[in-house]
Write a protein that holds these residues in place. Structure first.
Motif, short mmCIF file in Angstrom:
data_model
loop_
_atom_site.label_atom_id
_atom_site.label_comp_id
_atom_site.label_asym_id
_atom_site.label_seq_id
_atom_site.Cartn_x
_atom_site.Cartn_y
_atom_site.Cartn_z
N SER A 104 0.83 -1.20 0.00
CA SER A 104 0.00 0.00 0.00
C SER A 104 0.86 1.26 0.00
N PHE A 105 1.91 1.26 0.84
CA PHE A 105 2.84 2.39 0.87
C PHE A 105 3.47 2.60 -0.51
N THR A 106 3.87 1.52 -1.15
CA THR A 106 4.55 1.60 -2.44
C THR A 106 3.63 2.17 -3.52
N GLU A 107 2.43 1.63 -3.65
CA GLU A 107 1.53 2.06 -4.71
C GLU A 107 1.08 3.51 -4.51
N CYS A 108 0.88 3.92 -3.27
CA CYS A 108 0.42 5.29 -3.01
C CYS A 108 1.54 6.31 -3.19
N THR A 109 2.76 5.93 -2.86
CA THR A 109 3.90 6.80 -3.12
C THR A 109 4.10 6.98 -4.62
N LEU A 110 3.98 5.88 -5.38
CA LEU A 110 4.10 5.97 -6.84
C LEU A 110 3.03 6.89 -7.42
N ALA A 111 1.81 6.80 -6.90
CA ALA A 111 0.73 7.65 -7.40
C ALA A 111 1.05 9.12 -7.19
N GLN A 112 1.70 9.43 -6.05
CA GLN A 112 2.09 10.81 -5.77
C GLN A 112 3.23 11.27 -6.69
N VAL A 113 4.20 10.39 -6.91
CA VAL A 113 5.35 10.76 -7.76
C VAL A 113 4.89 11.10 -9.17
N PHE A 114 3.98 10.29 -9.72
CA PHE A 114 3.58 10.44 -11.12
C PHE A 114 2.19 11.06 -11.28
N LYS A 115 1.73 11.81 -10.26
CA LYS A 115 0.40 12.42 -10.37
C LYS A 115 0.39 13.51 -11.44
#
Length: 467
Positions: A104-115
């Motif tokens: 969950s931490f990984t997918e949500c951090t990725l979403a923030q990086v590439f938003k």
């Protein structure tokens, strides 16, 4: 058709998803030193930080994702897992949740990086965007968006509506030929009235209802456990004995406590499914890791607290759970024995609130998927009204279909999302590791972490923010 759905469902979760989810969660856990445990105090601190630009706060984004995952799975999913798999299912559900919190931490951090950035400056994003922008695979990104729409506009809404109406089956006025349709119509009307207000109304409703229903549920759980404190040692011993009865597990692994715990746990907390990143991307923050840490709290709220609350409340009552009373009936019967008539009514009210926030949270996710498929912009108002009417109709249909069909359809659609998303997360894991190390270095230097994507080697053309 039911035999076909059952066969696909069984193969998808064992061995495919069981192995993929466990391996991915452990991979992220070891690469980042069990971030889901080490950084838990920091996640709690960040929860109440307010954005300076007036955008969506970390708390609001968390509540939207929690509104979708905290729902009928915390009651019906737990009951089904224990009744069909045994009490050990709650142990494996909890273990997988803690491991899955790293995903969950990984997918949500990725979403923030590439938003992405809208013309008004607000943010949006999710797995479809980081699959396309970072992996440069538009076909896979499109497949994810399609699975997301099928899962949240159809599969989960069917199941949520069915589970809600099933809580009324213990009352004398319940008529199987009429009552489900009436409840489905009322629920559909309430959801329709809310979602026609758009994303901001969803955020506002979730921010009010999710904390209220979660706290009330925990309070009642504590009361039940205090009243039956002497039964807790027996219950915990039963859970652990069943969880490690490997002879029973491997003699019928498809329906064992191990697989049922993982399957129903995934439905409940959605760690790694790719749903929460759609909400996480909207948050206004100075570093992607901040929202990744906040979003992983959803897994703890959902499974470690609420799912275990349901399991312990039911198990201390000593009402036997089996295939015949799996679902709302077992939970309501258990609480009736402990709390009298208040017990079934409380579960009915909790299910109504849980299902309502789940349904509006699901439609929030669908808006993100539709925007991706429509060339990264929201479809016209006419199309969106038609789509929301379709989603509301699905709520009504869900109340009148068979339980097995609702579970199988939701499981299969969710499984497709999870396989695509976790594959992308593993391939992009190094981006999250670098972002996490950057965050820790800035914190160690006494700074409020701010993120610059290009400083970590990301290409400017891949980013809308963080350049």
């Amino acid at each position: 058709m039911m035999e076909f759905l059952d066969a696909v469902d069984s193969i998808l979760y064992y061995p495919i998803l069981l192995v993929v989810m466990g391996a991915a969660g452990l991979y992220f856990s070891f690469r980042m030193g069990f971030v889901q445990v080490r950084m838990l105090p920091e996640a709690l601190r960040l929860l109440m930080v307010k954005p300076k630009d007036g955008g969506t706060s970390p708390f609001q984004a968390l509540m939207v994702s929690t509104a979708s995952c905290v729902g009928t799975g915390n009651i019906i999913g737990v009951s089904t897992a224990i009744c069909l798999g045994g009490p050990g299912a709650i142990f494996w559900m909890t273990v997988m949740a803690i491991i899955g919190a790293a995903s969950s931490f990984t997918e949500c951090t990725l979403a923030q990086v590439f938003k992405r950035k809208r013309p008004d400056g607000s943010a949006y994003g999710g797995p479809a965007y980081y699959i396309e922008d970072a992996l440069h695979n538009k076909a896979l990104a499109t497949a994810f968006a399609v699975f997301l729409l099928l899962t949240y506009s159809c599969g989960f809404n069917l199941l949520c509506s069915y589970n809600t109406q099933s809580t009324f089956s213990v009352y004398s006025f319940y008529d199987p030929a009429v009552t489900p349709a009436i409840i489905g119509a009322i629920l559909a009307a309430l959801v329709g009235a809310c979602v026609m207000g758009g994303a901001k109304s969803i955020e506002k409703a979730a921010g009010i209802l999710v904390p209220f229903m979660g706290v009330a549920y925990v309070i009642v759980s504590i009361v039940v456990l205090v009243m039956n404190f002497g039964e807790l040692p027996r219950v915990l011993e039963t859970i652990m004995a069943d969880a490690f009865n490997f002879k029973a597990i491997f003699s019928g692994i498809g329906g064992s406590c191990l697989v049922m715990g993982i399957k129903r746990g995934l439905y409940s907390n959605e760690a790694g499914v790719g749903s929460a990143p759609n909400a996480a991307a909207a948050a206004s923050t100075t570093h992607p890791v901040k929202q990744g840490l906040v979003q992983m709290l959803s897994v703890y709220i959902d499974t470690v607290i609420l799912c275990n609350a349901t399991a312990l409340m039911c198990l201390v009552s000593e009402v036997p759970g089996n295939a015949e009373n799996a679902g709302a009936v077992w939970v309501q019967t258990s609480l009736h024995k402990v709390l009298g008539n208040f017990g079934p009514w409380f579960i009915t009210v909790a299910m109504l609130l849980f299902s309502f926030t789940t349904l509006i949270g699901n439609i929030y996710y669908c808006e993100n998927g539709l925007a991706y498929l429509n060339h990264k912009k929201m479809p016209g108002s006419g199309f969106m009204k038609a789509f929301k009417l379709y989603a509301v109709l699905i709520v009504f249909v869900g109340a009148i279909i068979p339980m097995a069909a609702a579970w199988d359809l939701a499981d299969i659609m969710m499984g497709g999302m999870t396989l695509i998303n976790l594959t992308a997360c593993v391939l992009l894991g190094s981006v999250v590791v670098k972002a996490y190390e950057d965050y820790r270095m800035q914190k160690a230097a006494g700074l409020d972490p701010h993120f610059k994507g290009t400083a970590l080697g990301l290409k400017p053309e891949e980013l809308d923010f963080w350049k």
